[in-house]
Design an enzyme around this catalytic site. Structure first.
Site, PDB file in Angstrom:
ATOM      1  N   GLU A 304     -68.521 -31.699 -44.831  1.00  0.00           N
ATOM      2  CA  GLU A 304     -69.183 -30.971 -43.989  1.00  0.00           C
ATOM      3  C   GLU A 304     -69.231 -29.671 -44.550  1.00  0.00           C
ATOM      4  OE1 GLU A 304     -67.389 -31.890 -40.290  1.00  0.00           O
ATOM      5  OE2 GLU A 304     -68.749 -33.210 -39.866  1.00  0.00           O
ATOM      6  N   ASP A 378     -66.203 -41.239 -36.684  1.00  0.00           N
ATOM      7  CA  ASP A 378     -65.745 -39.959 -36.184  1.00  0.00           C
ATOM      8  C   ASP A 378     -65.389 -39.935 -34.711  1.00  0.00           C
ATOM      9  OD1 ASP A 378     -65.071 -37.247 -36.035  1.00  0.00           O
ATOM     10  OD2 ASP A 378     -67.159 -36.514 -36.092  1.00  0.00           O
ATOM     11  N   GLU A 406     -63.270 -34.635 -27.953  1.00  0.00           N
ATOM     12  CA  GLU A 406     -64.573 -34.066 -28.479  1.00  0.00           C
ATOM     13  C   GLU A 406     -65.800 -35.229 -28.104  1.00  0.00           C
ATOM     14  OE1 GLU A 406     -64.910 -33.683 -32.697  1.00  0.00           O
ATOM     15  OE2 GLU A 406     -67.041 -33.349 -32.732  1.00  0.00           O
TER      16      GLU A 406
END
Ligand code: GCW
Length: 715
Positions: A304, A378, A406
């Site tokens: 990322e 993820d 998240e």
């Protein structure tokens, strides 16, 4: 005549404290009065006299903890001595023999044993022994937990040691105190006022960690800022390390790979460059000078947009080993993350970590650990276990769980993560053979690893109750308990936490434990049933957005992951698709190759399934989807009712907070159900599913919702 004044005063104080409205700051260390029961008198007698052998900051911490806890729990103020004798009471004894039988030196150091002997006329004794003061500290928290749970003294287990060496929190906290994926305020680490202001909160954080055996913390975000490696910041880190040390907690920092360029203008950060290696060696020496027990570095590289060895045509082993050699002389380790996916590679993201790391197996130094997320994409509400577990026999492989929610409703939804973690830990990798569970891999049983790690991405911020949602504290608690014993049962841990944190009422404990144990399946159902994944809002990941398809990269789009079209829905990862299943042992390949043998919980992870495919229960896929979305919503409504039923047994302030959050959770669960079913329906070619309640709003309404200030996604 003897005056009863002081006793009365104590009693009044005792009950006043008990009745006070609670804000959750004290976590599971709230030390509520133990209710009258057969054990209470025995505890009181034991608590009257305490010896702690050896002088040191950890012994002082034990003394402080006992002095806080015992009067609050039992109404007994202990007397202390540092010489163990034949007296009744509780004795904490340093004993080099205590760890005999444990395989690893680090286990010997952290173990403790508990021996109880009954004496005449209130002469009971408990001897807690360990070769180290830290072991005694763990023993002291252990005693307090047993008392809080009113477990009869005779039933306390005799010896215990952690199964995992590094039981770790990873904070994704930036130096400006913004917490990436943080939903509980800003960072507890106030870099601006450190090192001068050594706030009590740092000590309370250390106490909470030590009480569940957490012994390592990475203070900074893996999306790293090199500034933390400057002398100015090392002083600040040192201040924290000094506070944490008596509690057995070692500090790690995230290391930005390009730090030599950014901080000292080196022309390169190439790991094979001698100047770069020397830079890291000097940096390590400077850190260890200030913090002799510094744990090491945690690194996110070539993922990322983070810099890494691949920027210079080198691989992960080149990068990790170079850093590992810098900390090796001081006993440090490097934890290198496997969460990598390339900006360029058009390969299924699921497969990329395995593709990059398996060819490097055996190439990493002995003080390097590869930290792997529980699943291949993820931290989704449900993922199959990551194919790297068991695939690296010659490379220490660690677990990274995410405590901060998240993808699980932020700090608004009540989700107890133990069932999800258990599912992964219990998964059999079949590598090298049947019975090699993920837990066996990460505890070094499948392959002999020296450094074993279980990490949790922290859900902690400066909110008064640390975690935002009162129940989110349970996931912090869980990480420690599970890392200590990865075989621990989800319900046992829940009950421990409830009893210490919320209530001692047996009926309420049962009800709350049911709420907790069902909460993960509920969120999976109302967000991503049947193996759907990554269909959340772009960037902030708040709420549903299965329609989202305008990201600059294909694999940041929700449509990439669910692939809904007229034929069906789901990602074909079998041999006719991306063939990600080839990364697993043959056993799993066989299971997952066809729709019929794939566990429906993972169905759309591996298959593009026709909408009208008939499942084993006789329903079509589309109907089943409707049923499960509704089940998720119904489960939250049921949680609400259950929670209302325990109102009298839980602190009012805490109870009301949870009630308010459950109402939001219920409306968000409906939002998920409606938005997803409305969006998928036209693809399915079927009417709206009968199993689901009619949608509350139109698809356009949901598509037009915007959340520019959703937390956790800024800088
Ligand atoms: O889940 C993703 C998050 C990023 C995070 C990344 C990672 C720290 O959306 O915010 O970055 O994973 O694990 O590195």
């Amino acid at each position: 005549m003897k005056s009863h004044g002081p006793i009365l005063l104590l009693l009044i104080l005792f009950f006043a404290v008990a009745a006070k409205a609670e804000d959750g700051y004290k976590l599971w260390l709230r030390y509520a009065p133990v209710q009258q029961g057969p054990e209470l008198n025995r505890y009181r007698q034991l608590a009257g006299y305490i010896t702690i052998t050896g002088e040191g900051p950890t012994q002082a911490a034990i003394r402080r903890e006992m002095s806080t806890a015992l009067p609050a729990m039992l109404g007994t103020t202990p007397g202390f001595s540092s010489v163990a004798g034949a007296e009744p009471g509780i004795h904490f004894v340093l004993d080099p023999q205590a760890g005999i039988g444990y395989q690893h030196p680090w286990q010997k150091e952290q173990c403790f044993s508990v021996k109880y002997s009954e004496g005449a006329n209130g002469g009971d004794r408990i001897i807690v022994s360990s070769p180290s003061a830290i072991g005694l500290l763990y023993g002291s928290f252990y005693l307090l937990r047993q008392m809080a749970m009113q477990i009869p003294v005779g039933q306390w287990p005799t010896i215990t040691a952690p199964a995992i060496r590094w039981r770790m929190l990873n904070h994704w906290d930036n130096l400006n105190r913004y917490v990436e994926r943080g939903y509980a305020g800003i960072s507890i680490f106030n870099w601006h006022t450190l090192p001068g202001d050594t706030d009590q909160r740092y000590t309370d954080y250390a106490r909470a960690n030590a009480s569940v055996g957490i012994n390592a913390v990475a203070l900074t975000n893996v999306n790293a800022n090199a500034t933390v490696l400057t002398d100015q910041y090392i002083e600040k880190v040192k201040a924290l390390a000094d506070i944490f040390r008596p509690y057995g907690i070692r500090v790690f920092l995230t290391a930005r790979f390009s730090a030599p360029i950014e901080l000292d203008k080196l022309p390169t950060a190439d790991p094979t460059d001698a100047q770069v290696a020397a830079w890291w060696q000097q940096k390590a020496a400077a850190i260890y000078k200030a913090i002799p027990d510094f744990g090491g570095f945690l690194v996110k590289a070539n993922s990322e947009g983070q810099p890494g060895p691949q920027n210079y045509g080198r691989n992960h082993a080149d990068g990790a080993n170079m850093m590992a050699r810098a900390v090796a002389p001081f006993g440090g380790i490097v934890i290198w993350r496997a969460f990598v996916y390339s900006n360029e590679t058009p390969e299924d993201r699921f497969k990329q970590a395995y593709n990059e790391f398996v060819p490097l197996d055996g190439k990493f130094d002995s003080n390097v650990v590869i930290q792997v997320k529980n699943g291949p994409i993820d931290f989704q509400p449900r993922e199959p276990f990551h194919p790297l577990f068991g695939a690296l026999p010659h490379t220490q492989t660690a677990m990274e769980f995410q405590l901060t929610q998240e993808y699980l409703g932020f700090a608004t939804h009540l989700v107890y993560l133990a069932p999800m973690f258990r599912e992964v830990l219990d998964a059999d990798t079949y590598r090298p053979q049947q019975g090699s569970t993920v837990a066996n891999v990460i505890t070094g049983k499948s392959y002999a690893y020296n450094h074993t790690v279980m990490a949790g991405v922290a859900n902690i911020g400066n909110d008064i109750n640390w975690c935002g949602h009162p129940f989110a504290q349970a996931n912090w608690y869980l990480l420690g308990r599970l890392a200590w014993n990865p075989a621990a049962n989800a319900e046992t841990i829940a009950r421990e936490w409830i009893q210490q944190t919320l209530t001692q009422d047996a009926g309420a404990i049962n009800t709350i434990s049911k709420i907790m144990l069902g909460s993960h399946e509920a969120v999976v159902n109302y967000m991503t049933p049947l193996g759907l994944h990554h269909i959340m809002g772009n960037g902030h990941h708040y709420g549903p957005a299965p329609w989202f398809n305008s990201a600059p990269r294909e694999d940041w789009n929700c449509t990439y992951f669910h692939r809904a079209d007229a034929k069906g829905i789901g990602f074909d990862r079998t041999s006719t698709g991306s063939n990600a299943i080839a990364q697993y042992a043959t056993y799993w390949q066989r299971q997952w190759e066809s729709v019929g043998t794939t566990d429906t919980r993972y169905l759309l992870w591996f298959h593009h399934v026709p909408w009208n495919y008939t499942l084993a229960n006789g329903r079509t896929l589309w109907d089943q989807m409707g049923v499960q979305y509704q089940q998720g919503v119904d489960a939250v409504a049921a949680m609400q009712k259950q929670w209302e039923s325990v109102a009298a047994s839980v602190d009012t302030q805490q109870h009301q907070k949870v009630s308010r959050l459950l109402s939001i959770q219920l409306s968000e669960a409906k939002w998920w159900r409606d938005a997803c079913l409305l969006y998928f329906q036209p693809f399915s070619g079927n009417p709206y599913p009968k199993g689901a309640a009619p949608p509350l709003q139109s698809l356009d309404y949901y598509k037009n919702l915007r959340f520019p200030n959703a937390p956790g996604n800024g800088q």
